[in-house]
Motif scaffolding. Structure first.
Motif: not given
Length: 72
Positions: A1-7, A12-13, A16-20, A53-62
């Motif tokens: 498994m390759k880890t993502l160093n700078n989360v 976001f994309e 998400l790709k790393a999660l998938e 990240r989705l929560r923060v984006a949703g808050d910003a939109i609202a």
């Protein structure tokens, strides 16, 4: 498994790709127990960051729409 160093710096994309990819590795069934545990922990961390990240984006939109939602 390759880890993502700078989360924190990844988009976001990218997260998400790393999660998938991590979930696909888990679902493949070809992992040792140690690899499975590491992948599940990585998937959990990625999912948690994506959710935040989705929560923060949703808050910003609202907020920009003038309809700030009450926190749950």
């Amino acid at each position: 498994m390759k880890t993502l160093n700078n989360v924190e710096q990844a988009s976001f994309e990218v997260l998400l790709k790393a999660l998938e990819k991590t979930v696909a590795e888990i679902e493949s069934g070809g992992l040792t127990l140690d690899e499975m545990v590491k992948n599940v922990a990585q998937a959990h961390a990625l999912a948690k960051e994506c959710h935040e990240r989705l929560r923060v984006a949703g808050d910003a939109i609202a907020h920009s729409a003038g309809t700030e939602e009450q926190p749950e």
